[in-house]
Structure formats: C-alpha cells, structure tokens
Design a protein around this motif. Structure first.
Motif, mmCIF file in Angstrom:
data_model
loop_
_atom_site.group_PDB
_atom_site.id
_atom_site.type_symbol
_atom_site.label_atom_id
_atom_site.label_comp_id
_atom_site.label_asym_id
_atom_site.label_seq_id
_atom_site.Cartn_x
_atom_site.Cartn_y
_atom_site.Cartn_z
ATOM 1 N N GLU A 16 0.819 -1.229 0.000
ATOM 2 C CA GLU A 16 0.000 0.000 0.000
ATOM 3 C C GLU A 16 0.851 1.277 0.000
ATOM 4 O O GLU A 16 0.379 2.336 -0.388
ATOM 5 N N ASN A 17 2.132 1.167 0.424
ATOM 6 C CA ASN A 17 3.020 2.339 0.413
ATOM 7 C C ASN A 17 3.806 2.454 -0.898
ATOM 8 O O ASN A 17 4.693 3.306 -1.019
ATOM 9 N N GLY A 18 3.509 1.579 -1.826
ATOM 10 C CA GLY A 18 4.217 1.593 -3.112
ATOM 11 C C GLY A 18 5.572 0.905 -3.015
ATOM 12 O O GLY A 18 6.393 0.998 -3.919
#
Ligand code: NI
Length: 284
Positions: free
Chosen positions: A232-234
C-alpha cells in the motif's frame, strides 16, 4: 459398635477410594503425583517437542495454576518462534542454492567467453556515461542489487567493500574497482545510488541506465531477479541471486563469489586469480 467400626473404616478408606476414583470422576481433592506430558504439534514433531509438567499439587490455588499456564504459553511461543526461524532459514538457503545452481550451470555450460567480456554502456552515480572500456587495466568486482534491499544487499556490499579495501591497502597486489549495478532503476536514480554507495566505501561506483542497457549487462552476467508485489506504500522487494563477479584487467570474466563465500575466502580466491593472471601474462 457397628457404627464405630464403620466410622473407622470410612476414615481410613475414603481418601484411598477418592484417589483411585479421581481419574474416573474428575475430582481432584488429594495431592497428585507429577505427570509428564509431551505435546507434539502437527508435522513438526521433533522440532516442537514441548515438555509440560503439571503442577505438583492442584490445591495450591489459582496463582500456581496461572503461573503454570504462563510458563506453558512462553514455552509454546518460544518453540513456535524457533520452528519458524529454522523453517525460514532452510527455505532461504534452499532458494539461494537453487539460484546459484542455475547461474553456476549457466557459467559452466557457457564457458568463460560467454560471461562478461561484452561491451556495455551505463551511467554512473555522478551522471557520467561509462563503458566497459573505462575499466580496462583494472580488476573489477561487480555486484547487482538494489538500494531498498533490507538486509542482504547491505551485508554483501559491506563484505565487498572490506575485500576491496584489503586489496587497496596492500602494495604487493593490484587494486580492485567495485561496481554496484542496480536492478531497480525506477527507484535507484544516480542521486539515490550515490548516497547509498558512500555508505560502504568511497571507491564503490554506482551504475544505472536505460532498461535496454541494464537488460543487456544483466544478460551478460546471467542475472536473474523477480519483483515482488507492491504494498500500500508503493514499496516492493526484488528477489535476486547474491553473487559478486570478478573481472580481469583485460575485461574478461575471472570468477564469481556467492553469499556463502566469506570475506576471508573471497580475498584468498581473488589473490589466486590475480596470481594466475600474472603468470599467464608472463607466458605470453
Ligand atoms: Ni538484495
């Protein structure tokens, strides 16, 4: 009289009767002998053998029981942590063995001519274009990795830096130029790599390039990697083989060192390669 005899019999026999009947009725009113039990979790019998000793008495009250339960929980948690650790270690070493085996097979089936020795063009961490020609006349150690690697790349680069420094401090042997080639050009910009390389040794030079340039050099050195899922944070991890490649001053491939070769072993093996190269040169 009958009543007195019955009372005496009752006082002598009831405790025994209750003790014997305990296992059937579940009544625990007399001190119990310590019972040893062995728990086996499924499929990991040997690794997770947990010995649990029940309290010597069960009339000591709730405090003893709570303490016992806590100890049991700790023992189980410790055993599970141990099992997970061992399983992870075994899987990781098997995976590395498989990758290195694949590379070894490639190197052996290809022969020295096929590994390295091909022209390449990349951009260094100062933004300067570099080619294989720039490093002719020097011993080079290549390492392919990425700066976001949490532990393995930093450990390997630290080892590589120490190896290089050991040679650069010696006057009887040639210097080595260490090169770090990124497998993650999207995040490893020249600026990022420059900062990263400085953490290990000042002579470590970071290299990146266009996708085509990087693919070309990876093909030359048989570098395999696979990019993991993006969180989700890349953020993402890249699974890759951990190998350093030694290149001779004439640009040809000399040897490779997987993770299992330690600093001392690497120094010894590189020294052998250098002496071998000098001997071959003298013959010519
Ligand atoms: Ni890595």
């Amino acid at each position: 009289m009958k009543g007195v005899i019955f009372q005496r019999l009752n006082s002598k026999c009831m405790p025994l009767a209750l003790c014997l009947g305990r296992n059937v009725t579940g009544i625990h009113c007399y001190p119990r002998m310590p019972v040893q039990r062995t728990l086996f979790t499924r499929n990991t019998s040997l690794l997770t053998r947990v010995l649990l000793r029940t309290p010597k008495t069960e009339i000591r009250g709730a405090a003893t029981e709570k303490k016992g339960n806590k100890n049991v929980a700790w023992a189980v948690a410790l055993a599970l942590t141990g099992v997970c650790g061992i399983a992870f270690y075994v899987m990781d070493s098997m995976d590395q063995k498989r990758k290195i085996g694949k590379i070894k097979q490639n190197i052996e089936s290809s022969g020295n001519i096929e590994i390295g020795g091909k022209p390449w063009t990349l951009t260094d961490h100062n933004g300067v274009e570099r080619t294989d020609k720039d490093f002719l006349g020097q011993w080079v150690l290549f390492y392919f990795g990425f700066s976001h690697c949490p532990d393995v790349c930093p450990e390997e680069l630290d080892k590589l830096a120490k190896v290089v420094e050991a040679f650069n401090e010696r006057s009887d042997l040639p210097n080595i130029q260490p090169l770090f080639v990124t497998i993650d050009p999207d995040r490893d910009t020249p600026k990022v790599i420059k900062k990263y390389c400085k953490e290990f040794t000042p002579t470590l030079l970071g290299l990146t390039g266009t996708p085509e340039q990087l693919e070309s050099i990876r093909k030359t050195y048989r570098i395999f990697f696979s990019t993991g899922p993006v969180d989700e944070n890349g953020d993402y991890l890249i699974d890759h083989a951990i190998i350093s490649y030694l290149v001779k001053p004439d640009g040809s491939f000399a040897d490779y060192y997987p993770k299992r070769v330690n600093q001392k072993g690497m120094i010894q093996q590189i020294e052998i390669q250098m002496k071998k190269y000098e001997k071959e040169k003298q013959k010519q």
